[in-house]
Design an enzyme around this catalytic site. Structure first.
Site, PDB file in Angstrom:
ATOM      1  CD  GLN A  39      42.977  40.097  42.524  1.00 23.63           C
ATOM      2  OE1 GLN A  39      43.252  38.915  42.349  1.00 23.63           O
ATOM      3  NE2 GLN A  39      42.876  40.639  43.735  1.00 23.63           N
ATOM      4  CB  ILE A  40      37.400  42.020  40.820  1.00 22.77           C
ATOM      5  CG1 ILE A  40      37.918  41.876  42.244  1.00 22.77           C
ATOM      6  CG2 ILE A  40      35.887  41.799  40.774  1.00 22.77           C
ATOM      7  CD1 ILE A  40      37.310  42.834  43.248  1.00 22.77           C
ATOM      8  N   GLY A  41      37.908  42.101  37.731  1.00 25.20           N
ATOM      9  CA  GLY A  41      37.395  42.236  36.359  1.00 25.20           C
ATOM     10  C   GLY A  41      37.569  40.946  35.575  1.00 25.20           C
ATOM     11  CB  VAL A 153      32.967  46.087  43.800  1.00 23.73           C
ATOM     12  CG1 VAL A 153      33.888  44.985  44.305  1.00 23.73           C
ATOM     13  CG2 VAL A 153      31.653  45.504  43.290  1.00 23.73           C
ATOM     14  N   GLY A 154      34.603  48.679  44.770  1.00 24.00           N
ATOM     15  CA  GLY A 154      35.892  49.262  45.182  1.00 24.00           C
ATOM     16  C   GLY A 154      35.819  49.768  46.618  1.00 24.00           C
ATOM     17  CG  ASP A 183      30.941  41.308  53.821  1.00 27.49           C
ATOM     18  OD1 ASP A 183      32.126  40.970  53.859  1.00 27.49           O
ATOM     19  OD2 ASP A 183      30.573  42.413  53.359  1.00 27.49           O
ATOM     20  CG  HIS A 211      32.899  45.286  52.629  1.00 28.95           C
ATOM     21  ND1 HIS A 211      32.763  43.934  52.830  1.00 28.95           N
ATOM     22  CD2 HIS A 211      34.023  45.428  51.883  1.00 28.95           C
ATOM     23  CE1 HIS A 211      33.742  43.296  52.228  1.00 28.95           C
ATOM     24  NE2 HIS A 211      34.529  44.173  51.653  1.00 28.95           N
TER      25      HIS A 211
HETATM   26  P1  NAD Z   1      43.188  45.282  40.971  1.00 34.87           P
HETATM   27  O1  NAD Z   1      44.288  46.200  41.389  1.00 34.87           O
HETATM   28  O2  NAD Z   1      43.507  43.918  40.483  1.00 34.87           O
HETATM   29  O3  NAD Z   1      42.332  45.990  39.854  1.00 34.87           O
HETATM   30  C1  NAD Z   1      41.844  47.285  39.996  1.00 34.87           C
HETATM   31  C2  NAD Z   1      41.721  47.873  38.618  1.00 34.87           C
HETATM   32  O4  NAD Z   1      41.064  49.117  38.760  1.00 34.87           O
HETATM   33  C3  NAD Z   1      43.089  48.138  37.948  1.00 34.87           C
HETATM   34  O5  NAD Z   1      43.075  47.598  36.634  1.00 34.87           O
HETATM   35  C4  NAD Z   1      43.167  49.659  37.941  1.00 34.87           C
HETATM   36  O6  NAD Z   1      43.886  50.155  36.821  1.00 34.87           O
HETATM   37  C5  NAD Z   1      41.693  50.020  37.864  1.00 34.87           C
HETATM   38  N1  NAD Z   1      41.359  51.375  38.273  1.00 34.87           N
HETATM   39  C6  NAD Z   1      41.872  52.108  39.264  1.00 34.87           C
HETATM   40  N2  NAD Z   1      41.312  53.326  39.286  1.00 34.87           N
HETATM   41  C7  NAD Z   1      40.395  53.340  38.289  1.00 34.87           C
HETATM   42  C8  NAD Z   1      39.481  54.315  37.791  1.00 34.87           C
HETATM   43  N3  NAD Z   1      39.426  55.528  38.297  1.00 34.87           N
HETATM   44  N4  NAD Z   1      38.690  53.981  36.755  1.00 34.87           N
HETATM   45  C9  NAD Z   1      38.755  52.756  36.193  1.00 34.87           C
HETATM   46  N5  NAD Z   1      39.601  51.801  36.601  1.00 34.87           N
HETATM   47  C10 NAD Z   1      40.409  52.098  37.636  1.00 34.87           C
HETATM   48  O7  NAD Z   1      42.153  45.228  42.200  1.00 34.87           O
HETATM   49  P2  NAD Z   1      40.985  44.187  42.459  1.00 34.87           P
HETATM   50  O8  NAD Z   1      41.507  43.051  43.233  1.00 34.87           O
HETATM   51  O9  NAD Z   1      40.257  43.930  41.193  1.00 34.87           O
HETATM   52  O10 NAD Z   1      40.075  45.026  43.488  1.00 34.87           O
HETATM   53  C11 NAD Z   1      39.410  46.186  43.100  1.00 34.87           C
HETATM   54  C12 NAD Z   1      38.714  46.835  44.291  1.00 34.87           C
HETATM   55  O11 NAD Z   1      37.681  45.981  44.789  1.00 34.87           O
HETATM   56  C13 NAD Z   1      39.635  47.116  45.483  1.00 34.87           C
HETATM   57  O12 NAD Z   1      39.322  48.376  46.036  1.00 34.87           O
HETATM   58  C14 NAD Z   1      39.277  46.011  46.463  1.00 34.87           C
HETATM   59  O13 NAD Z   1      39.581  46.343  47.785  1.00 34.87           O
HETATM   60  C15 NAD Z   1      37.775  45.930  46.213  1.00 34.87           C
HETATM   61  N6  NAD Z   1      37.096  44.723  46.704  1.00 34.87           N
HETATM   62  C16 NAD Z   1      35.888  44.889  47.315  1.00 34.87           C
HETATM   63  C17 NAD Z   1      35.189  43.793  47.777  1.00 34.87           C
HETATM   64  C18 NAD Z   1      33.845  43.954  48.466  1.00 34.87           C
HETATM   65  O14 NAD Z   1      33.371  42.955  49.047  1.00 34.87           O
HETATM   66  N7  NAD Z   1      33.209  45.110  48.466  1.00 34.87           N
HETATM   67  C19 NAD Z   1      35.730  42.515  47.609  1.00 34.87           C
HETATM   68  C20 NAD Z   1      36.972  42.377  46.980  1.00 34.87           C
HETATM   69  C21 NAD Z   1      37.647  43.502  46.529  1.00 34.87           C
HETATM   70  C1  LMR Z   2      37.119  41.384  50.860  1.00 33.30           C
HETATM   71  O1  LMR Z   2      36.331  41.454  51.789  1.00 33.30           O
HETATM   72  O2  LMR Z   2      37.622  40.303  50.484  1.00 33.30           O
HETATM   73  C2  LMR Z   2      37.511  42.640  50.126  1.00 33.30           C
HETATM   74  O3  LMR Z   2      36.903  43.752  50.697  1.00 33.30           O
HETATM   75  C3  LMR Z   2      38.975  42.809  49.976  1.00 33.30           C
HETATM   76  C4  LMR Z   2      39.626  43.187  51.277  1.00 33.30           C
HETATM   77  O4  LMR Z   2      40.361  44.186  51.298  1.00 33.30           O
HETATM   78  O5  LMR Z   2      39.419  42.490  52.271  1.00 33.30           O
END
Ligand code: NAD
Ligand code: LMR
Length: 348
Positions: A39-41, A153-154, A183, A211
């Site tokens: 979804q972020i992608g 980001v993950g 943040d 974070h």
């Molecule tokens: P999502 O589940 O919608 O998408 C994640 C994607 O990553 C999926 O398509 C999955 O198949 C893929 N994936 C998993 N392992 C992988 C790998 N080894 N190589 C390549 N692709 C891989 O999740 P999302 O909502 O897009 O969130 C992704 C990450 O970002 C989560 O860990 C979430 O907590 C994090 N996030 C961080 C912040 C931040 O502020 N740092 C903010 C929002 C979300």
């Molecule tokens: C955020 O801050 O929105 C992301 O890190 C997603 C989460 O798990 O809170």
């Protein structure tokens, strides 16, 4: 037979788009986005493709990386990019093969990881997500351009970045960063709302630390419309800080999914600022390898106030830290040290 789907579409810029951009186009750069089918992608890729992240004169070759099961969906994303006919997109590599995915990449937005669900903390993801970053680190080390700039980001992004950077042998460690810009942006909005100004009027604030709910939104030097601005301490402790710390969880509660568009936006902001710099008289927040500033143990991936110039960031030194803020800093430092200890086996 290849187990993975690899799609390379290389378009020469058309005459029409050359005419549109004039002669000022730079040579293309390669931008990798992992988790590209997630979804972020989906909220991020199209904005990067449009030039919003690197500017209107910077053609891009998109390297979209995800897991094998997601290749059909990723192929759909690639088709949609083609259907946008973006003038700046010179090629698309859509793959589950990280050798191909990270080949010669100049920028990497490492999103691919599990998100947390309701009731979880980001640190709970460490066990599953940590190992992703060991593997990715090896591919980045072996195949990416030596000038690569990386934002993790993950989640938990600080410690995932630590794990990743540990695999890197001959790329400078400072090229590996994690995202606390979301943040920072959240804090800016809360403060602007409180002070009755626009969020772009709020300057000289920063996020220190992890974070996570221990993050430290620091506002003792805040200005609004270029004047020193203060807000009452009770609001800071009881409303502002908890709101920023818990905003991710609030969004999960409301959407039943974690933040996506705002996260993608912040990832782009992180890279744009890293490339173009911070405005004069302001700073931003980036989680970067600690050099020991503010008593933070060296090497932890810790969010600091930074200024950026010519593609290099520097920690803002000498900000006054009150006993109140020192107490918060101690807590977030301890949490990151505990996370580092928990993944000790991945840091060998
Ligand atoms: P999502 O589940 O919608 O998408 C994640 C994607 O990553 C999926 O398509 C999955 O198949 C893929 N994936 C998993 N392992 C992988 C790998 N080894 N190589 C390549 N692709 C891989 O999740 P999302 O909502 O897009 O969130 C992704 C990450 O970002 C989560 O860990 C979430 O907590 C994090 N996030 C961080 C912040 C931040 O502020 N740092 C903010 C929002 C979300
Ligand atoms: C955020 O801050 O929105 C992301 O890190 C997603 C989460 O798990 O809170």
């Amino acid at each position: 037979m290849q187990k993975f789907l690899q799609k390379v579409i290389t378009n020469n810029l058309t005459r029409a788009s050359m005419a549109h951009f004039g002669q000022s186009l730079k040579p293309p750069v390669r931008v990798a986005i992992t988790g590209a089918a997630g979804q972020i992608g989906y909220s991020l890729i199209f904005r990067v493709a449009s030039g919003e992240m690197l500017g209107p004169n910077q053609p891009v070759i998109l390297h979209l990386i995800d897991l094998p099961f997601a290749m059909t969906a990723l192929n759909g994303v690639a088709m949609e990019i083609q259907d946008c006919a973006f003038p700046l997109v010179q090629g698309i590599v859509a793959t589950d093969n990280q050798t191909v995915g990270f080949k010669d990449v100049n920028y990497a937005l490492l999103v691919g990881a599990k998100p947390r669900g309701p009731g979880m903390e980001r640190g709970d993801l460490l066990k599953d997500n940590g190992k992703i970053f060991t593997e990715t680190g090896k591919y980045v080390n072996d195949h990416a351009s030596r000038d690569i700039k990386v934002v993790v980001v993950g989640n938990p992004c600080n410690t995932n970045c630590l794990i990743l950077a540990n695999q890197i042998k001959d790329i400078p460690k400072e090229n590996f960063t994690a995202m606390t810009r979301l943040d920072h942006n959240r804090a800016q909005h809360q403060l602007a709302d409180k002070l009755g100004v626009h969020s772009s009027d709020i300057r000289k604030i920063a996020i220190f630390g992890n974070h996570s709910p221990t993050m430290v939104p620091y506002i003792d030097q805040m200005t609004a419309k270029n004047h020193k601005a203060t807000v009452d301490q009770q609001w800071v402790t009881q409303t502002f800080i908890p709101t920023v710390q818990q905003r991710g969880a609030e969004i999960i509660k409301a959407r039943k999914l974690s933040s996506a568009a705002s996260a993608g936006n912040a990832a782009m902001n992180h890279i744009t600022t890293w490339v173009n710099g911070t405005p004069e008289g302001d700073y931003t927040s980036m989680a970067i390898p600690s050099d020991g500033s503010y008593g933070v143990p060296k090497g932890l991936i810790f969010s600091f106030p930074v200024t950026v110039k010519n593609g290099k960031y520097s920690i803002v030194q000498g900000l006054p830290i009150s006993p109140f803020y020192q107490g918060l800093l101690d807590k977030t430092i301890k949490e990151l040290v505990d996370e580092r200890n928990a993944v000790d086996h991945l840091l060998k």
